[in-house]
Design a protein around this motif. Structure first.
Motif, PDB file in Angstrom:
ATOM      1  N   PRO A 114       9.941 -17.670  -0.986  1.00  0.00           N
ATOM      2  CA  PRO A 114      10.817 -18.639  -1.559  1.00  0.00           C
ATOM      3  C   PRO A 114      10.477 -18.467  -3.009  1.00  0.00           C
ATOM      4  CG  PRO A 114      10.116 -19.352   0.537  1.00  0.00           C
ATOM      5  CD  PRO A 114       9.396 -18.279   0.449  1.00  0.00           C
ATOM      6  N   ASN A 115      11.217 -18.563  -3.808  1.00  0.00           N
ATOM      7  CA  ASN A 115      11.212 -18.608  -5.379  1.00  0.00           C
ATOM      8  C   ASN A 115      10.046 -17.736  -5.970  1.00  0.00           C
ATOM      9  OD1 ASN A 115      12.844 -20.928  -5.498  1.00  0.00           O
ATOM     10  ND2 ASN A 115      11.072 -22.100  -4.390  1.00  0.00           N
ATOM     11  N   GLN A 116      10.107 -16.697  -5.418  1.00  0.00           N
ATOM     12  CA  GLN A 116       9.086 -15.573  -6.051  1.00  0.00           C
ATOM     13  C   GLN A 116       9.964 -13.998  -6.040  1.00  0.00           C
ATOM     14  OE1 GLN A 116       5.173 -15.300  -4.109  1.00  0.00           O
ATOM     15  NE2 GLN A 116       5.144 -17.326  -4.006  1.00  0.00           N
ATOM     16  N   GLY A 117       9.060 -13.107  -6.609  1.00  0.00           N
ATOM     17  CA  GLY A 117       9.804 -11.925  -6.663  1.00  0.00           C
ATOM     18  C   GLY A 117       9.134 -11.111  -5.580  1.00  0.00           C
ATOM     19  N   LEU A 118       9.530  -9.713  -5.500  1.00  0.00           N
ATOM     20  CA  LEU A 118       9.507  -9.113  -4.311  1.00  0.00           C
ATOM     21  C   LEU A 118       8.054  -8.486  -4.414  1.00  0.00           C
ATOM     22  CD1 LEU A 118      12.794  -8.942  -4.763  1.00  0.00           C
ATOM     23  CD2 LEU A 118      12.799  -7.083  -3.304  1.00  0.00           C
ATOM     24  N   GLN A 119       7.405  -8.164  -3.305  1.00  0.00           N
ATOM     25  CA  GLN A 119       6.157  -7.450  -2.835  1.00  0.00           C
ATOM     26  C   GLN A 119       6.487  -6.331  -2.227  1.00  0.00           C
ATOM     27  OE1 GLN A 119       3.312 -10.220  -1.420  1.00  0.00           O
ATOM     28  NE2 GLN A 119       1.519  -8.751  -1.606  1.00  0.00           N
ATOM     29  N   LEU A 120       5.874  -5.429  -2.404  1.00  0.00           N
ATOM     30  CA  LEU A 120       6.050  -4.108  -1.615  1.00  0.00           C
ATOM     31  C   LEU A 120       4.950  -4.337  -0.493  1.00  0.00           C
ATOM     32  CD1 LEU A 120       6.870  -1.297  -1.509  1.00  0.00           C
ATOM     33  CD2 LEU A 120       4.849  -0.380  -2.505  1.00  0.00           C
ATOM     34  N   LEU A 121       5.619  -3.945   0.876  1.00  0.00           N
ATOM     35  CA  LEU A 121       5.009  -3.998   2.211  1.00  0.00           C
ATOM     36  C   LEU A 121       4.372  -2.517   2.564  1.00  0.00           C
ATOM     37  CD1 LEU A 121       6.848  -6.246   4.261  1.00  0.00           C
ATOM     38  CD2 LEU A 121       4.708  -6.719   3.839  1.00  0.00           C
ATOM     39  N   LEU A 122       5.419  -1.752   2.140  1.00  0.00           N
ATOM     40  CA  LEU A 122       4.910  -0.331   2.583  1.00  0.00           C
ATOM     41  C   LEU A 122       5.944   0.589   2.320  1.00  0.00           C
ATOM     42  CD1 LEU A 122       6.925   0.238   5.285  1.00  0.00           C
ATOM     43  CD2 LEU A 122       5.235  -1.128   6.462  1.00  0.00           C
ATOM     44  N   LYS A 123       5.755   1.949   2.485  1.00  0.00           N
ATOM     45  CA  LYS A 123       6.678   2.865   1.692  1.00  0.00           C
ATOM     46  C   LYS A 123       6.221   4.160   2.508  1.00  0.00           C
ATOM     47  CE  LYS A 123       3.506   4.206  -2.109  1.00  0.00           C
ATOM     48  NZ  LYS A 123       3.389   4.500  -3.644  1.00  0.00           N
ATOM     49  N   TYR A 124       7.497   5.045   2.729  1.00  0.00           N
ATOM     50  CA  TYR A 124       7.517   6.233   3.372  1.00  0.00           C
ATOM     51  C   TYR A 124       7.883   7.164   2.137  1.00  0.00           C
ATOM     52  CZ  TYR A 124       8.259  10.587   5.813  1.00  0.00           C
ATOM     53  OH  TYR A 124       8.523  11.748   6.131  1.00  0.00           O
ATOM     54  N   LEU A 125       6.856   8.033   1.737  1.00  0.00           N
ATOM     55  CA  LEU A 125       7.367   9.251   0.930  1.00  0.00           C
ATOM     56  C   LEU A 125       7.190  10.639   1.441  1.00  0.00           C
ATOM     57  CD1 LEU A 125       5.089   8.019  -2.120  1.00  0.00           C
ATOM     58  CD2 LEU A 125       7.234   7.492  -1.669  1.00  0.00           C
ATOM     59  N   SER A 126       6.562  10.534   2.480  1.00  0.00           N
ATOM     60  CA  SER A 126       6.341  12.023   3.352  1.00  0.00           C
ATOM     61  C   SER A 126       5.170  11.939   4.220  1.00  0.00           C
ATOM     62  CB  SER A 126       6.127  13.199   2.394  1.00  0.00           C
ATOM     63  OG  SER A 126       4.773  12.996   1.880  1.00  0.00           O
ATOM     64  N   GLY A 127       5.033  13.115   5.070  1.00  0.00           N
ATOM     65  CA  GLY A 127       3.886  13.026   5.913  1.00  0.00           C
ATOM     66  C   GLY A 127       4.172  12.164   7.308  1.00  0.00           C
ATOM     67  N   SER A 128       3.203  11.614   7.871  1.00  0.00           N
ATOM     68  CA  SER A 128       3.438  10.684   9.162  1.00  0.00           C
ATOM     69  C   SER A 128       4.299  10.007   8.784  1.00  0.00           C
ATOM     70  CB  SER A 128       2.105  10.157   9.213  1.00  0.00           C
ATOM     71  OG  SER A 128       2.265   9.143  10.644  1.00  0.00           O
ATOM     72  N   THR A 129       5.434   9.795  10.141  1.00  0.00           N
ATOM     73  CA  THR A 129       6.553   8.985   9.987  1.00  0.00           C
ATOM     74  C   THR A 129       6.160   7.477  10.514  1.00  0.00           C
ATOM     75  OG1 THR A 129       6.706   9.491  12.407  1.00  0.00           O
ATOM     76  CG2 THR A 129       8.059  10.789  10.902  1.00  0.00           C
ATOM     77  N   LEU A 130       4.959   7.412  10.755  1.00  0.00           N
ATOM     78  CA  LEU A 130       4.560   5.684  11.118  1.00  0.00           C
ATOM     79  C   LEU A 130       3.783   5.369   9.753  1.00  0.00           C
ATOM     80  CD1 LEU A 130       4.262   3.452  12.945  1.00  0.00           C
ATOM     81  CD2 LEU A 130       2.181   4.641  13.992  1.00  0.00           C
ATOM     82  N   VAL A 131       4.109   4.460   9.285  1.00  0.00           N
ATOM     83  CA  VAL A 131       3.551   4.003   7.867  1.00  0.00           C
ATOM     84  C   VAL A 131       2.936   2.727   7.894  1.00  0.00           C
ATOM     85  CG1 VAL A 131       3.945   3.275   5.626  1.00  0.00           C
ATOM     86  CG2 VAL A 131       5.378   5.355   6.535  1.00  0.00           C
ATOM     87  N   LYS A 132       1.866   2.293   7.763  1.00  0.00           N
ATOM     88  CA  LYS A 132       1.068   1.234   7.890  1.00  0.00           C
ATOM     89  C   LYS A 132       1.041   0.505   6.445  1.00  0.00           C
ATOM     90  CE  LYS A 132      -1.725   2.211  11.933  1.00  0.00           C
ATOM     91  NZ  LYS A 132      -0.705   1.241  12.775  1.00  0.00           N
ATOM     92  N   GLY A 133       1.492  -0.880   6.413  1.00  0.00           N
ATOM     93  CA  GLY A 133       1.497  -1.627   5.301  1.00  0.00           C
ATOM     94  C   GLY A 133       0.518  -2.789   5.121  1.00  0.00           C
ATOM     95  N   ILE A 134       0.848  -3.700   4.203  1.00  0.00           N
ATOM     96  CA  ILE A 134      -0.102  -4.981   4.149  1.00  0.00           C
ATOM     97  C   ILE A 134       0.454  -6.081   5.309  1.00  0.00           C
ATOM     98  CG2 ILE A 134      -0.421  -4.330   1.811  1.00  0.00           C
ATOM     99  CD1 ILE A 134       1.786  -6.622   1.205  1.00  0.00           C
ATOM    100  N   ASN A 135      -0.477  -6.942   5.321  1.00  0.00           N
ATOM    101  CA  ASN A 135      -0.370  -7.983   6.270  1.00  0.00           C
ATOM    102  C   ASN A 135      -0.126  -7.684   7.777  1.00  0.00           C
ATOM    103  OD1 ASN A 135      -0.578  -9.418   4.004  1.00  0.00           O
ATOM    104  ND2 ASN A 135       1.454  -9.582   3.732  1.00  0.00           N
TER     105      ASN A 135
END
Lengths: 114, 115
Positions: B40-61
């Motif tokens: 709430p009342n904040q901007g966006l924070q990147l959790l995770l991204k898929y660019l290439s490679g393994s289809t299972l991507v781990k992110g923050i939190n």
């Protein structure tokens, strides 16, 4: 390190007026993007600037314009404000404009047009 | 052109329960995929991204997502949620060889974690 900073945080304007929103990127970041987030919707891309040149433009009318300064900060200008321009305006910076430069968002400017 | 559909606008869940937030995309070209979180009342924070490679991507939190090309999906999962995970989550895409500054976002899913 300071994150992306936007000013002002809140703004109230009247229909027909003009507004300027400001954004300072993270130190070292050369690309700035602007997004509009209407209540209940996802952010919508407005502009991207990299090295002071426009790199992309979203589907917004010509009332919307932007520029990037030599220090990589940026301004978003909106003329002839409409009620529908009420939204959260988000600025995001990245190191470059390429595929592997993740976006870092500021907390936004909340614009209310009455 | 690309588009993103987040299938659930709101997801209520109890604390320590698992959660899945669904995201499907449409694109005529290959894309990169992202999940962002907005408190709430904040901007966006990147959790995770898929660019290439393994289809299972781990992110923050403790979040992870799996890219499924055949189903054009990129669902976000967490095995055990906390009250602090209450936020709005956005799935986004951008075309490969495009600029990462031009992301296309879904409409968002509001995750509400209850004690």
């Amino acid at each position: 390190d300071a994150g992306v900073t936007q000013s002002p945080t809140h703004l109230i304007k009247t229909r027909g007026q003009h507004v300027t929103l400001r954004c300072s990127p993270i130190s070292g970041h050369k690309s700035v993007s602007w997004y509009q987030q209407v209540l209940g919707q996802g952010p919508q891309f407005i502009f991207q600037y990299y090295e002071k040149e426009e790199r992309g433009r979203g589907n917004f009318p010509d009332r919307f314009s932007a520029r990037q300064f030599p220090n990589y900060s940026s301004e978003l200008n909106v003329n002839a404000l409409l009620l529908g321009d009420s939204a959260l305006y988000l600025c995001a910076s990245s190191l470059g404009a390429g595929d592997n430069s993740p976006l870092h968002f500021g907390n936004g400017t909340r614009l209310t047009v009455t | 052109a690309q588009s993103v559909t987040q299938l659930d606008s709101q997801v209520p869940v109890f604390e320590e329960a698992p959660v899945e937030l669904r995201c499907n995309y449409s694109s005529s070209v290959s894309v990169y995929l992202f999940w962002y979180v907005q408190y709430p009342n904040q901007g966006l924070q990147l959790l995770l991204k898929y660019l290439s490679g393994s289809t299972l991507v781990k992110g923050i939190n403790g979040f992870e997502a799996e890219f499924n090309k055949s189903q054009t999906s990129f669902h976000l999962r967490k095995p055990s949620v906390h009250i602090s995970d209450t936020a709005e989550y956005f799935c986004a895409v951008n075309p490969i060889r495009g600029s990462q500054g031009n992301l296309i976002f879904g409409k968002g899913t509001k995750l509400s974690v209850k004690p």
